[in-house]
Every structure is written in structure tokens, then in C-alpha cells.
Design a protein around this motif. Sequence first.
Motif, PDB file in Angstrom:
ATOM      1  N   TYR A  13       0.785  -1.241   0.101  1.00 44.85           N
ATOM      2  CA  TYR A  13       0.107  -0.085  -0.142  1.00 44.85           C
ATOM      3  C   TYR A  13       0.778   1.261  -0.117  1.00 44.85           C
ATOM      4  O   TYR A  13       0.314   2.310  -0.404  1.00 44.85           O
ATOM      5  N   GLY A  14       2.082   1.143   0.449  1.00 43.94           N
ATOM      6  CA  GLY A  14       3.132   2.280   0.287  1.00 43.94           C
ATOM      7  C   GLY A  14       2.655   3.757   0.994  1.00 43.94           C
ATOM      8  O   GLY A  14       1.469   3.751   1.523  1.00 43.94           O
ATOM      9  N   TYR A  15       3.337   4.249   1.734  1.00 43.78           N
ATOM     10  CA  TYR A  15       3.447   5.774   2.220  1.00 43.78           C
ATOM     11  C   TYR A  15       2.361   5.547   3.267  1.00 43.78           C
ATOM     12  O   TYR A  15       2.030   6.756   3.784  1.00 43.78           O
ATOM     13  N   GLY A  16       2.066   4.689   3.930  1.00 45.29           N
ATOM     14  CA  GLY A  16       1.021   4.785   4.977  1.00 45.29           C
ATOM     15  C   GLY A  16      -0.427   4.911   4.713  1.00 45.29           C
ATOM     16  O   GLY A  16      -1.151   5.292   5.833  1.00 45.29           O
ATOM     17  N   HIS A  17      -0.821   5.094   3.310  1.00 47.60           N
ATOM     18  CA  HIS A  17      -2.164   5.275   3.026  1.00 47.60           C
ATOM     19  C   HIS A  17      -2.629   3.921   2.408  1.00 47.60           C
ATOM     20  O   HIS A  17      -1.946   3.461   1.463  1.00 47.60           O
ATOM     21  N   SER A  18      -3.752   3.602   2.864  1.00 46.74           N
ATOM     22  CA  SER A  18      -4.487   2.457   2.108  1.00 46.74           C
ATOM     23  C   SER A  18      -5.512   2.935   1.158  1.00 46.74           C
ATOM     24  O   SER A  18      -6.095   4.078   1.100  1.00 46.74           O
ATOM     25  N   PRO A  19      -5.514   2.263  -0.282  1.00 49.40           N
ATOM     26  CA  PRO A  19      -6.183   2.860  -1.235  1.00 49.40           C
ATOM     27  C   PRO A  19      -7.639   2.827  -1.210  1.00 49.40           C
ATOM     28  O   PRO A  19      -8.235   2.129  -0.268  1.00 49.40           O
ATOM     29  N   ASP A  20      -8.434   3.874  -1.507  1.00 47.65           N
ATOM     30  CA  ASP A  20      -9.761   3.772  -1.391  1.00 47.65           C
ATOM     31  C   ASP A  20     -10.475   2.796  -2.243  1.00 47.65           C
ATOM     32  O   ASP A  20     -10.212   2.321  -3.390  1.00 47.65           O
ATOM     33  N   PRO A  21     -11.167   1.758  -1.223  1.00 47.47           N
ATOM     34  CA  PRO A  21     -11.713   0.606  -1.907  1.00 47.47           C
ATOM     35  C   PRO A  21     -12.954   0.942  -3.136  1.00 47.47           C
ATOM     36  O   PRO A  21     -13.205   0.204  -4.049  1.00 47.47           O
ATOM     37  N   GLY A  22     -13.466   2.057  -3.189  1.00 47.57           N
ATOM     38  CA  GLY A  22     -14.397   2.539  -4.115  1.00 47.57           C
ATOM     39  C   GLY A  22     -15.772   1.760  -3.821  1.00 47.57           C
ATOM     40  O   GLY A  22     -16.028   1.216  -3.048  1.00 47.57           O
ATOM     41  N   PRO A  23     -16.735   1.892  -4.770  1.00 50.48           N
ATOM     42  CA  PRO A  23     -17.987   1.458  -4.629  1.00 50.48           C
ATOM     43  C   PRO A  23     -17.772  -0.274  -4.897  1.00 50.48           C
ATOM     44  O   PRO A  23     -16.974  -0.732  -5.421  1.00 50.48           O
ATOM     45  N   PRO A  24     -18.881  -1.009  -4.174  1.00 46.50           N
ATOM     46  CA  PRO A  24     -18.740  -2.667  -4.454  1.00 46.50           C
ATOM     47  C   PRO A  24     -18.957  -2.888  -5.929  1.00 46.50           C
ATOM     48  O   PRO A  24     -18.342  -4.069  -6.150  1.00 46.50           O
ATOM     49  N   TYR A  25     -19.525  -2.072  -6.700  1.00 44.48           N
ATOM     50  CA  TYR A  25     -19.686  -2.398  -8.293  1.00 44.48           C
ATOM     51  C   TYR A  25     -19.641  -1.070  -9.100  1.00 44.48           C
ATOM     52  O   TYR A  25     -19.456   0.106  -8.239  1.00 44.48           O
ATOM     53  N   PRO A  26     -19.422  -1.026 -10.148  1.00 45.55           N
ATOM     54  CA  PRO A  26     -19.188   0.111 -10.897  1.00 45.55           C
ATOM     55  C   PRO A  26     -20.547   0.875 -11.381  1.00 45.55           C
ATOM     56  O   PRO A  26     -21.583   0.321 -11.224  1.00 45.55           O
ATOM     57  N   GLY A  27     -20.307   2.265 -11.181  1.00 40.18           N
ATOM     58  CA  GLY A  27     -21.720   3.099 -11.470  1.00 40.18           C
ATOM     59  C   GLY A  27     -22.224   2.903 -12.860  1.00 40.18           C
ATOM     60  O   GLY A  27     -21.398   2.381 -13.672  1.00 40.18           O
ATOM     61  N   PRO A  28     -23.314   3.543 -13.236  1.00 35.82           N
ATOM     62  CA  PRO A  28     -23.903   3.511 -14.529  1.00 35.82           C
ATOM     63  C   PRO A  28     -22.970   4.276 -15.436  1.00 35.82           C
ATOM     64  O   PRO A  28     -22.466   5.084 -15.370  1.00 35.82           O
ATOM     65  N   ALA A  29     -23.196   3.869 -16.644  1.00 34.97           N
ATOM     66  CA  ALA A  29     -22.388   4.403 -17.844  1.00 34.97           C
ATOM     67  C   ALA A  29     -22.744   5.781 -18.157  1.00 34.97           C
ATOM     68  O   ALA A  29     -22.141   6.773 -18.503  1.00 34.97           O
ATOM     69  N   VAL A  30     -24.248   5.892 -18.156  1.00 33.03           N
ATOM     70  CA  VAL A  30     -24.930   7.130 -18.493  1.00 33.03           C
ATOM     71  C   VAL A  30     -25.727   7.366 -17.448  1.00 33.03           C
ATOM     72  O   VAL A  30     -26.045   6.622 -16.401  1.00 33.03           O
ATOM     73  N   GLN A  31     -26.084   8.727 -17.585  1.00 33.72           N
ATOM     74  CA  GLN A  31     -26.806   9.226 -16.176  1.00 33.72           C
ATOM     75  C   GLN A  31     -28.502   8.813 -16.561  1.00 33.72           C
ATOM     76  O   GLN A  31     -28.798   8.902 -17.606  1.00 33.72           O
ATOM     77  N   PRO A  32     -28.972   8.382 -15.499  1.00 34.71           N
ATOM     78  CA  PRO A  32     -30.341   7.971 -16.062  1.00 34.71           C
ATOM     79  C   PRO A  32     -31.057   9.465 -16.337  1.00 34.71           C
ATOM     80  O   PRO A  32     -31.069  10.735 -16.024  1.00 34.71           O
ATOM     81  N   ALA A  33     -32.230   9.146 -16.948  1.00 30.84           N
ATOM     82  CA  ALA A  33     -33.189  10.290 -17.715  1.00 30.84           C
ATOM     83  C   ALA A  33     -33.965  11.045 -16.615  1.00 30.84           C
ATOM     84  O   ALA A  33     -34.153  10.295 -15.193  1.00 30.84           O
ATOM     85  N   ALA A  34     -34.209  12.058 -16.721  1.00 30.87           N
ATOM     86  CA  ALA A  34     -35.026  12.902 -15.765  1.00 30.87           C
ATOM     87  C   ALA A  34     -36.449  12.146 -15.574  1.00 30.87           C
ATOM     88  O   ALA A  34     -36.823  11.551 -16.397  1.00 30.87           O
ATOM     89  N   PRO A  35     -37.136  12.218 -14.438  1.00 30.89           N
ATOM     90  CA  PRO A  35     -38.282  11.376 -14.520  1.00 30.89           C
ATOM     91  C   PRO A  35     -39.491  11.906 -15.129  1.00 30.89           C
ATOM     92  O   PRO A  35     -39.298  13.111 -15.433  1.00 30.89           O
TER      93      PRO A  35
END
Length: 134
Positions: A13-35
Amino acid sequence: MTDTRPLPEPPGYGYGHSPDPGPPYPGPAVQPAAPARQRRPDGSGTRRAALVIHTIGDVAAAFLGLWILLYLLEANHANVFVGFVEDVADALAWWSQDIFTMDTENLRVLLNYGLPAVIYLGVGHGIAMRLRRF
């Protein structure tokens, strides 16, 4: 007893910082449409008016088309039903009579009654579509 010594770092991990694990799954590729707009469940007056205009245009075009069909098939003009359809078609197409003056009577009837039928369909459906967008 509590031990206050720092925990050893895991390797890599180097230099005393652990990496940010991020979300457990990737986010959507496109933004959802407006309701979508919320519609009233009881049916708004605008949609009802659109349905009425749409229906009136369809009925007018149907009478004109029926008269064209009866004329081209040489229906009996003494028949009550044929006379009724002719009277309604004449009332609906009063403004377009004799726009086209052809030597062939069948073509003249087709054009002079067909034009208003197409216009009634186009205008009725166009106004109804515009009202439904509100």
C-alpha cells in the motif's frame, strides 16, 4: 490494557495510506433520464379534450371516405343511408367543393372529398398530439 502502538501496514500500500476501495460495483455508464411528468390518475381535462378532437377528426374523415367509396361503387342514391352519408359528406366538404374540376367525375369526387378527409385527419391528430404533451 490497551496497546497504543500502530498496527503494521499490509504490504503493497505504500506511504502509510490504504487505497480507497470505491463502490462495490461500477456506477452506471450514463446518467439516468429525468423522471417523467406526473400525470393525474383521474384523467386530466386536456387529455379528454385531445381524445374528443381526435375522435371528431376520425369520424369526419370516415364519413368522407365512406361517401367516396359509395360514389365509386355507384351506390343507389335513392337509398336513405346513401343519402344521409352524402348529406353529411357535403356538409363536411362544403369548403372544398369544385377545387378540382376534372372531366372524369369519379376523379373529381375522389379529389374534392379526399382532400378534406386528409386535412381533417391531419389537423385532428395534430391538435390531439399537441394537447397530449401538456
